[in-house]
Design a protein around this motif. Sequence first.
Motif, PDB file in Angstrom:
ATOM      1  N   LEU A 169       0.602   5.534   3.470  1.00 30.93           N
ATOM      2  CA  LEU A 169      -0.448   6.152   2.664  1.00 30.93           C
ATOM      3  C   LEU A 169      -0.081   6.135   1.189  1.00 30.93           C
ATOM      4  N   ALA A 170       1.203   6.391   0.898  1.00 32.51           N
ATOM      5  CA  ALA A 170       1.655   6.358  -0.494  1.00 32.51           C
ATOM      6  C   ALA A 170       1.513   4.960  -1.077  1.00 32.51           C
ATOM      7  N   ALA A 171       1.850   3.945  -0.265  1.00 39.26           N
ATOM      8  CA  ALA A 171       1.715   2.567  -0.722  1.00 39.26           C
ATOM      9  C   ALA A 171       0.249   2.213  -0.933  1.00 39.26           C
ATOM     10  N   ALA A 172      -0.612   2.761  -0.068  1.00 40.66           N
ATOM     11  CA  ALA A 172      -2.045   2.486  -0.193  1.00 40.66           C
ATOM     12  C   ALA A 172      -2.628   3.113  -1.459  1.00 40.66           C
ATOM     13  N   GLU A 173      -2.110   4.311  -1.810  1.00 39.76           N
ATOM     14  CA  GLU A 173      -2.610   4.990  -3.009  1.00 39.76           C
ATOM     15  C   GLU A 173      -2.268   4.223  -4.275  1.00 39.76           C
ATOM     16  N   SER A 174      -1.114   3.549  -4.264  1.00 43.02           N
ATOM     17  CA  SER A 174      -0.704   2.802  -5.444  1.00 43.02           C
ATOM     18  C   SER A 174      -1.319   1.410  -5.500  1.00 43.02           C
ATOM     19  N   ALA A 175      -1.953   1.004  -4.392  1.00 37.98           N
ATOM     20  CA  ALA A 175      -2.588  -0.310  -4.358  1.00 37.98           C
ATOM     21  C   ALA A 175      -3.966  -0.235  -5.001  1.00 37.98           C
ATOM     22  N   PRO A 176      -4.532  -1.367  -5.430  1.00 38.49           N
ATOM     23  CA  PRO A 176      -5.873  -1.379  -6.026  1.00 38.49           C
ATOM     24  C   PRO A 176      -6.899  -0.834  -5.060  1.00 38.49           C
ATOM     25  N   LYS A 177      -7.815  -0.004  -5.550  1.00 42.84           N
ATOM     26  CA  LYS A 177      -8.819   0.633  -4.695  1.00 42.84           C
ATOM     27  C   LYS A 177      -9.704  -0.377  -3.987  1.00 42.84           C
ATOM     28  N   ALA A 178     -10.065  -1.468  -4.668  1.00 45.87           N
ATOM     29  CA  ALA A 178     -11.002  -2.440  -4.092  1.00 45.87           C
ATOM     30  C   ALA A 178     -10.445  -3.057  -2.832  1.00 45.87           C
ATOM     31  N   SER A 179      -9.147  -3.417  -2.854  1.00 45.79           N
ATOM     32  CA  SER A 179      -8.565  -4.054  -1.689  1.00 45.79           C
ATOM     33  C   SER A 179      -8.473  -3.089  -0.528  1.00 45.79           C
ATOM     34  N   THR A 180      -8.235  -1.787  -0.830  1.00 48.29           N
ATOM     35  CA  THR A 180      -8.146  -0.788   0.224  1.00 48.29           C
ATOM     36  C   THR A 180      -9.479  -0.616   0.917  1.00 48.29           C
ATOM     37  N   VAL A 181     -10.549  -0.546   0.124  1.00 48.13           N
ATOM     38  CA  VAL A 181     -11.872  -0.353   0.711  1.00 48.13           C
ATOM     39  C   VAL A 181     -12.284  -1.551   1.538  1.00 48.13           C
ATOM     40  N   SER A 182     -12.074  -2.761   1.004  1.00 55.53           N
ATOM     41  CA  SER A 182     -12.478  -3.948   1.741  1.00 55.53           C
ATOM     42  C   SER A 182     -11.680  -4.104   3.022  1.00 55.53           C
ATOM     43  N   ALA A 183     -10.404  -3.711   2.982  1.00 56.70           N
ATOM     44  CA  ALA A 183      -9.582  -3.820   4.186  1.00 56.70           C
ATOM     45  C   ALA A 183     -10.047  -2.835   5.248  1.00 56.70           C
ATOM     46  N   ALA A 184     -10.437  -1.637   4.815  1.00 54.93           N
ATOM     47  CA  ALA A 184     -10.888  -0.635   5.769  1.00 54.93           C
ATOM     48  C   ALA A 184     -12.165  -1.071   6.457  1.00 54.93           C
ATOM     49  N   VAL A 185     -13.040  -1.754   5.706  1.00 59.17           N
ATOM     50  CA  VAL A 185     -14.292  -2.220   6.292  1.00 59.17           C
ATOM     51  C   VAL A 185     -14.053  -3.383   7.234  1.00 59.17           C
ATOM     52  N   ALA A 186     -13.106  -4.269   6.859  1.00 61.51           N
ATOM     53  CA  ALA A 186     -12.890  -5.476   7.643  1.00 61.51           C
ATOM     54  C   ALA A 186     -11.990  -5.261   8.848  1.00 61.51           C
ATOM     55  N   ALA A 187     -11.203  -4.161   8.860  1.00 54.89           N
ATOM     56  CA  ALA A 187     -10.233  -3.960   9.936  1.00 54.89           C
ATOM     57  C   ALA A 187     -10.932  -3.800  11.277  1.00 54.89           C
ATOM     58  N   ALA A 188     -10.431  -4.472  12.296  1.00 56.93           N
ATOM     59  CA  ALA A 188     -11.015  -4.387  13.637  1.00 56.93           C
ATOM     60  C   ALA A 188     -10.269  -3.346  14.437  1.00 56.93           C
ATOM     61  N   PRO A 189     -10.937  -2.329  15.007  1.00 53.92           N
ATOM     62  CA  PRO A 189     -10.261  -1.283  15.760  1.00 53.92           C
ATOM     63  C   PRO A 189      -9.434  -1.831  16.912  1.00 53.92           C
ATOM     64  N   SER A 190      -9.873  -2.912  17.550  1.00 55.08           N
ATOM     65  CA  SER A 190      -9.156  -3.420  18.711  1.00 55.08           C
ATOM     66  C   SER A 190      -7.792  -3.959  18.358  1.00 55.08           C
TER      67      SER A 190
END
Length: 411
Positions: free
Chosen positions: A143-164
């Motif tokens: 989570l700490a690494a995610a906070e320091s990462a660019p917001k755009a990449s975090t959002v796009s990754a969350a949308v694209a991530a497959a639960p399976s």
Amino acid sequence: MSLIEVKIPPLGESISSGVLAKWHVADGDVVKKDQPLFELETDKITSEGVAESAGKITFKVQPGTEVKIGEVVATIDSSAAGATPAPAAAAPAAKEAAPAPAKTAASTEQSPAVRRVAAETNIDVSKVEGTGKAGRVTKGDVLAAAESAPKASTVSAAVAAAPSSALPASAPVVTAPATGRRSRVKMSKLRQTIAKRLVSAQHEAAMLTTFNEVDMSAVMELRKKYQDDFVKKNGVKLGFMSFFTKAVVQALKDVPAINAQLDGDEVIQNHYFDISMAVSTEKGLVVPVVRDCDKLDMAGIEKAIGEVAKKARDGKLGLPDFEGGCFTITNGGIFGSMLSTPIINAPQSAILGLHAINDRPVALNGQVVIRPMMYLALSYDHRLVDGKEAVTFLVKIKQAIEDPTRLLLSV
């Protein structure tokens, strides 16, 4: 063959059982010493069980089973320690996923929570420095690494991530059928306890809430002016919570009735200032305690809050972390809440609710000006605290925040 029993460890005198929520490994896997094996949920805390020895594991208990402290839930054949360990996240869907980056030995032993958060935030675990045991990466590290990462990449990754592909095959996932509209899953022990305590607080206390608003201009100016110097000296950011914690401590000293609690027909007056901080986690709201806030400076409070929040997110809180709180602060403003009526954290007598800061027009010296304003809410037990004391307490906090010099002079 040398079999080692995997038992449910003791967690405290008041905890006698729990639910084995999930296994972090598959039945028959070859595990390493100190590798996380299972997650245990109790009515107070969630903890992990680790392997005492390397070897091949055989389950005795399935996920979702209620187990007692000391009960044997698996065995490890230590004679098979030399076998090749099974991949920790060997999921069928992984065959269809894109090739993952090469992982270090530490990263292959991460819990499902770490892997899920890493998938959702597009963080490469192998590149995250672990702060856990033996250098293991925790969910808080990701989570700490995610906070320091660019917001755009975090959002796009969350949308694209497959639960399976975010969870291993061994982790039970309850989902609705493809053609269904509803699903059903049993409440966790922690969520059941939260529900019981909240209902109990409403039934047993004569709860009332009083409100006020505070101009955050002075505190925001102080943070802006001294933030860089504060970070350089202390290694942590100067947040709003340290100001409110200091203001609460001063107000508790001025209005001691708030720093008391009922025990039958007796009133227990507290002469210390351990403040409970509400922390939101994946499993629910928890309220770990920051000790002796009257003896901590602003940096000490910020560090202490950061530590308990990290332990809460990582599921590392123990029973001592919840004991002895005098007063609770909860900040719904971080989620955008404008106003709320927080529920008392029994057996305490009051709780302060903070809310979102919004620019609003206010009258100042006969003129309408725009100021960053926050609504404050104080819920209190009217059996012990009178309205005059509650309003006075809230005004004391308002005065300290609008004129932080008061905190320095203790007035």
